[in-house]
Enzyme design. Structure first.
Site, PDB file in Angstrom:
ATOM      1  N   HIS A  50       0.754  -1.457   0.053  1.00 15.73           N
ATOM      2  CA  HIS A  50      -0.170   0.046   0.079  1.00 15.73           C
ATOM      3  C   HIS A  50       0.937   1.240  -0.054  1.00 15.73           C
ATOM      4  O   HIS A  50       2.025   1.222   0.703  1.00 15.73           O
ATOM      5  CB  HIS A  50      -0.931   0.037   1.201  1.00 15.73           C
ATOM      6  CG  HIS A  50      -1.882  -1.008   1.275  1.00 15.73           C
ATOM      7  ND1 HIS A  50      -3.060  -0.918   0.323  1.00 15.73           N
ATOM      8  CD2 HIS A  50      -1.985  -2.339   1.924  1.00 15.73           C
ATOM      9  CE1 HIS A  50      -3.907  -2.220   0.668  1.00 15.73           C
ATOM     10  NE2 HIS A  50      -3.266  -2.863   1.511  1.00 15.73           N
ATOM     11  N   VAL A 173       4.922 -21.308  22.054  1.00 15.17           N
ATOM     12  CA  VAL A 173       5.191 -20.955  23.333  1.00 15.17           C
ATOM     13  C   VAL A 173       3.956 -21.166  24.155  1.00 15.17           C
ATOM     14  O   VAL A 173       2.902 -20.550  23.709  1.00 15.17           O
ATOM     15  CB  VAL A 173       5.531 -19.345  23.514  1.00 15.17           C
ATOM     16  CG1 VAL A 173       5.610 -18.767  24.608  1.00 15.17           C
ATOM     17  CG2 VAL A 173       6.655 -18.957  22.450  1.00 15.17           C
ATOM     18  N   ARG A 311      -7.119 -11.308   9.397  1.00 17.14           N
ATOM     19  CA  ARG A 311      -6.445 -10.443   9.871  1.00 17.14           C
ATOM     20  C   ARG A 311      -6.525 -10.452  11.394  1.00 17.14           C
ATOM     21  O   ARG A 311      -7.282 -10.798  12.250  1.00 17.14           O
ATOM     22  CB  ARG A 311      -7.295  -9.205   9.372  1.00 17.14           C
ATOM     23  CG  ARG A 311      -7.610  -8.971   7.945  1.00 17.14           C
ATOM     24  CD  ARG A 311      -8.597  -7.874   7.552  1.00 17.14           C
ATOM     25  NE  ARG A 311      -8.986  -7.886   6.181  1.00 17.14           N
ATOM     26  CZ  ARG A 311     -10.151  -8.405   5.654  1.00 17.14           C
ATOM     27  NH1 ARG A 311     -10.615  -9.362   6.277  1.00 17.14           N
ATOM     28  NH2 ARG A 311     -10.260  -8.112   4.389  1.00 17.14           N
ATOM     29  N   ILE A 334      -1.091  -6.131  14.064  1.00 17.86           N
ATOM     30  CA  ILE A 334      -0.441  -6.002  12.788  1.00 17.86           C
ATOM     31  C   ILE A 334      -1.612  -6.264  11.485  1.00 17.86           C
ATOM     32  O   ILE A 334      -1.110  -7.377  10.723  1.00 17.86           O
ATOM     33  CB  ILE A 334       1.019  -6.458  12.620  1.00 17.86           C
ATOM     34  CG1 ILE A 334       1.883  -6.186  13.929  1.00 17.86           C
ATOM     35  CG2 ILE A 334       1.634  -5.752  11.409  1.00 17.86           C
ATOM     36  CD1 ILE A 334       2.033  -4.704  14.129  1.00 17.86           C
ATOM     37  N   CYS A 399       6.473 -29.731 -12.229  1.00 10.60           N
ATOM     38  CA  CYS A 399       5.227 -29.089 -12.128  1.00 10.60           C
ATOM     39  C   CYS A 399       4.988 -28.517 -13.608  1.00 10.60           C
ATOM     40  O   CYS A 399       5.471 -27.630 -13.954  1.00 10.60           O
ATOM     41  CB  CYS A 399       5.012 -27.979 -11.191  1.00 10.60           C
ATOM     42  SG  CYS A 399       3.487 -27.032 -11.318  1.00 10.60           S
TER      43      CYS A 399
HETATM   44  C1  LIG Z   1      -7.338 -10.720   4.079  1.00 12.09           C
HETATM   45  C2  LIG Z   1      -6.176 -10.003   4.381  1.00 12.09           C
HETATM   46  C3  LIG Z   1      -5.732  -9.107   3.478  1.00 12.09           C
HETATM   47  C4  LIG Z   1      -4.603  -8.501   3.589  1.00 12.09           C
HETATM   48  N1  LIG Z   1      -3.978  -7.610   2.768  1.00 12.09           N
HETATM   49  C5  LIG Z   1      -2.767  -7.054   2.886  1.00 12.09           C
HETATM   50  C6  LIG Z   1      -2.124  -6.126   1.809  1.00 12.09           C
HETATM   51  O1  LIG Z   1      -2.574  -6.245   0.470  1.00 12.09           O
HETATM   52  N2  LIG Z   1      -1.171  -5.290   2.278  1.00 12.09           N
HETATM   53  C7  LIG Z   1      -0.663  -5.295   3.444  1.00 12.09           C
HETATM   54  O2  LIG Z   1       0.348  -4.676   3.654  1.00 12.09           O
HETATM   55  N3  LIG Z   1      -1.059  -5.947   4.523  1.00 12.09           N
HETATM   56  C8  LIG Z   1      -2.062  -7.075   4.094  1.00 12.09           C
HETATM   57  N4  LIG Z   1      -2.772  -7.683   5.130  1.00 12.09           N
HETATM   58  C9  LIG Z   1      -2.022  -7.746   6.369  1.00 12.09           C
HETATM   59  C10 LIG Z   1      -0.865  -8.688   6.312  1.00 12.09           C
HETATM   60  O3  LIG Z   1      -1.039 -10.045   5.761  1.00 12.09           O
HETATM   61  C11 LIG Z   1      -0.406  -8.792   8.031  1.00 12.09           C
HETATM   62  O4  LIG Z   1      -0.094  -7.529   8.561  1.00 12.09           O
HETATM   63  C12 LIG Z   1       0.850  -9.623   8.065  1.00 12.09           C
HETATM   64  O5  LIG Z   1       1.144 -10.584   7.217  1.00 12.09           O
HETATM   65  C13 LIG Z   1       1.278  -9.794   9.644  1.00 12.09           C
HETATM   66  O6  LIG Z   1       2.240 -10.817   9.802  1.00 12.09           O
HETATM   67  P1  LIG Z   1       2.873 -11.222  11.002  1.00 12.09           P
HETATM   68  O7  LIG Z   1       4.151 -11.771  11.027  1.00 12.09           O
HETATM   69  O8  LIG Z   1       2.579 -10.255  12.139  1.00 12.09           O
HETATM   70  O9  LIG Z   1       1.720 -12.194  11.320  1.00 12.09           O
HETATM   71  P2  LIG Z   1       1.474 -13.741  10.846  1.00 12.09           P
HETATM   72  O10 LIG Z   1       1.915 -14.033   9.604  1.00 12.09           O
HETATM   73  O11 LIG Z   1       0.257 -14.250  11.414  1.00 12.09           O
HETATM   74  O12 LIG Z   1       2.740 -14.329  11.750  1.00 12.09           O
HETATM   75  C14 LIG Z   1       2.420 -14.721  13.106  1.00 12.09           C
HETATM   76  C15 LIG Z   1       3.295 -16.040  13.545  1.00 12.09           C
HETATM   77  O13 LIG Z   1       3.323 -16.140  15.027  1.00 12.09           O
HETATM   78  C16 LIG Z   1       3.261 -17.608  15.166  1.00 12.09           C
HETATM   79  N5  LIG Z   1       2.822 -17.984  16.487  1.00 12.09           N
HETATM   80  C17 LIG Z   1       1.369 -17.745  16.943  1.00 12.09           C
HETATM   81  N6  LIG Z   1       1.377 -18.096  18.369  1.00 12.09           N
HETATM   82  C18 LIG Z   1       2.485 -18.660  18.626  1.00 12.09           C
HETATM   83  C19 LIG Z   1       3.146 -19.317  19.924  1.00 12.09           C
HETATM   84  N7  LIG Z   1       2.112 -19.311  20.853  1.00 12.09           N
HETATM   85  N8  LIG Z   1       4.171 -19.714  19.563  1.00 12.09           N
HETATM   86  C20 LIG Z   1       5.116 -19.748  18.476  1.00 12.09           C
HETATM   87  N9  LIG Z   1       4.634 -18.905  17.392  1.00 12.09           N
HETATM   88  C21 LIG Z   1       3.340 -18.628  17.169  1.00 12.09           C
HETATM   89  C22 LIG Z   1       2.043 -17.895  13.962  1.00 12.09           C
HETATM   90  O14 LIG Z   1       1.895 -19.562  13.820  1.00 12.09           O
HETATM   91  C23 LIG Z   1       2.411 -17.311  12.697  1.00 12.09           C
HETATM   92  O15 LIG Z   1       3.613 -18.062  12.086  1.00 12.09           O
HETATM   93  C24 LIG Z   1      -3.823  -8.626   4.938  1.00 12.09           C
HETATM   94  C25 LIG Z   1      -4.269  -9.581   5.774  1.00 12.09           C
HETATM   95  C26 LIG Z   1      -5.339 -10.309   5.550  1.00 12.09           C
HETATM   96  C27 LIG Z   1      -5.844 -11.339   6.506  1.00 12.09           C
END
Ligand SMILES: Cc1cc2nc3c(=O)[nH]c(=O)nc-3n(C[C@H](O)[C@H](O)[C@H](O)COP(=O)(O)OP(=O)(O)OC[C@H]3O[C@@H](n4cnc5c(N)ncnc54)[C@H](O)[C@@H]3O)c2cc1C
Length: 480
Positions: A50, A173, A311, A334, A399
């Site tokens: 974005h 965790v 999300r 996030i 593939c």
């Molecule tokens: C429908 C949708 C559309 C989106 N579109 C966009 C977009 O176009 N552009 C944009 O900028 N953003 C977009 N986003 C947001 C973006 O995808 C996220 O902000 C980003 O992927 C978040 O990354 P993260 O690493 O915080 O979370 P995640 O990728 O969820 O990573 C968190 C990790 O923590 C791990 N975890 C959880 N609990 C534990 C535990 N107890 N112990 C160990 N590990 C744990 C999980 O398994 C996971 O791997 C979108 C999100 C959604 C759902």
């Protein structure tokens, strides 16, 4: 051993934070509950970088989105990740919505987004001829882009590992003990100790925070369903097409992807369940209807798959990057634009850790770049011949839909972090992402995984846990 920093969660945010930390002489561990990296929200989203006109002025979201968007292209180049600056359009379909376009324009200017323009209907249709005739104007953001989120996630964690970070998978965790000089993270009978902890656990970030007594925020999941169209549909639109958000919602976006597919979605459905990524007939119906309103000629027969992501919506309306107690940082809530912001979030979090006393002696031998994997189908004939001579496995196409070779699959298994299951190979190479969705190549990829990992075929899984693909041998000896 006591680590300097433990990062909980190997999504794109945790991965990039670990990479940023790995510039310094620090011991780092990333702990991840899943069988692979990029298994949370990062695996299923719109993949848009974005531009930064959407977030409220002065919010952390606005600041980190604009900075992240500026950093993304350079970062992707260094990490060998696909990125295309295709520009985005926020399209109005009613004249009264042009007021909102003007507001977004002004907000974007205040947030520091470069190159924004308001287009009238004629300019808009010249740019995107297949847009609905009812489109009457738009905000054009030339810095809007598309990226491959899981590729970025794998490369970020891989680069951190190449620079010495440890990754513990299948490591959930379950409890955290605060000590005077750090924290002990527990996972079943295992534990690791670290002086500093970063909580980047996505939809579970509030559960992790509660483990150190912090209940100051909550996260709830909001599902988004998508449909993906095959390569022959690409070219229908060049830009990412958003709707002007109005009282009817944000609508459905239509966008090309970096891999030359078309993506339609997402829906926005609040739910309690933090695991439920099922798709529904109702949700997909909504996606189709809305996509048709944007591009009436869209070829919905080209749909090859559908999926959903969750999300991590926080209750504060902004990214939550705060420290409830010394040495422990929440990087929570996030939601979008989290992917776009992730490179800037990483830098910001490292500064936050430094502000609490983490010293950051630079590493002389930090390796900033990561070689992009061979992408056989993008090579010229000359290059194809050269790589096949180097390694004949690049001459064996596994593939057929995506023209992915055995050489690329073996690389994906041997790289950091290596693929350990069928979906891991798919995310790293695209084997199984095409029209047949792995129907043809799945068994061959399974055999390669068994061979490379030195495990029986029956132990190869689709996505870890008990998602086994083969149950044993038939009487004749063939695998079942
Ligand atoms: C429908 C949708 C559309 C989106 N579109 C966009 C977009 O176009 N552009 C944009 O900028 N953003 C977009 N986003 C947001 C973006 O995808 C996220 O902000 C980003 O992927 C978040 O990354 P993260 O690493 O915080 O979370 P995640 O990728 O969820 O990573 C968190 C990790 O923590 C791990 N975890 C959880 N609990 C534990 C535990 N107890 N112990 C160990 N590990 C744990 C999980 O398994 C996971 O791997 C979108 C999100 C959604 C759902």
């Amino acid at each position: 051993m006591v680590y300097d920093v433990a990062v909980i969660g190997a999504g794109v945010v945790g991965g990039l934070i670990a990479r940023e930390l790995s510039r310094y002489r620090l011991s780092i561990v990333i702990v991840e509950r899943s069988h692979d990296v990029a298994m949370g929200t990062t695996k299923a989203n719109s993949a848009i970088v974005h531009a930064g006109y959407d977030a409220e002025c002065g919010s952390l979201k606005a600041k980190l989105n604009v900075e992240g968007s500026r950093m993304m292209e350079g970062l992707c180049k260094k990490l060998g990740v696909k990125y295309i600056r295709n520009g985005s359009l926020v399209v109005a379909y009613r004249t009264q919505d042009m007021e909102r376009v003007q507001e977004l324009y002004e907000r974007g200017q205040k947030n520091g987004v470069e190159g924004l323009e308001i287009l009238d209907s004629k300019a808009l249709h010249q740019m995107e001829p297949s847009l609905s005739e009812t489109a009457c104007g738009a905000l054009f953001a030339p810095t809007g882009a598309i990226v491959c989120p899981y590729e970025l996630n794998v490369a970020a964690v891989g680069n951190a590992m190449d620079n010495g970070a440890d990754l513990l998978l299948d490591w959930e965790v379950t409890a955290i003990a605060a000590e005077q000089d750090g924290y002990i993270l527990h996972s079943g009978g295992n534990s690791v100790k670290a002086r500093y902890v970063v909580n980047a656990a996505g939809v579970y970030a509030d559960h992790i925070a509660a483990m150190v007594g912090d209940t100051s925020f909550t996260i709830h999941p909001r599902k988004g369903q998508y449909m993906l169209l095959d390569h022959d549909c690409v070219g229908t639109v060049r830009h990412t097409l958003f709707n002007v958000p109005n009282e009817l919602g944000k609508g459905i976006l239509v966008t090309p992807t970096v891999d030359q597919n078309m993506l339609l979605g997402p829906t926005a459905e609040d739910q309690e369940d933090r695991e439920d990524t099922s798709i529904t007939a109702e949700g997909l119906q909504k996606v189709q209807e809305n996509a048709r309103k944007v591009v009436p000629t869209i070829n919905l027969r080209g749909v090859i798959t559908a999926f959903a992501g969750l999300r991590a919506v926080g209750n504060t309306g902004d990214f939550i990057i705060e420290s409830p107690r010394h040495g422990f940082w929440n990087v929570a809530g996030i939601e979008s634009p989290g992917l776009s912001s992730a490179p800037a979030i990483a830098v910001y979090v490292v500064e936050c850790l430094e502000s609490q006393g983490l010293s950051l002696p630079p590493k002389d031998d930090f390796v900033e770049e990561r070689r992009a994997p061979h992408r056989f189908n993008t090579l010229s004939m000359e290059e194809k011949n050269r790589v096949i001579q180097e390694n004949p496995l690049y001459g064996h196409v596994i593939c057929r839909c995506e023209s992915i070779t055995e050489g690329e699959i073996v690389d994906a298994i041997r790289q950091n972090p290596g693929a350990r299951d069928l979906d891991g190979v798919k995310r790293r190479t695209r084997a199984g992402m095409g029209r047949c969705q792995g129907g043809f190549c799945g068994p061959m990829v399974t055999e390669i995984l068994a061979r490379e990992l030195g495990i029986p075929l029956e132990q190869v899984t689709k996505f870890g846990g008990s998602s086994y693909l083969n149950v044993g041998k038939t009487r004749g000896g063939a695998d079942a």
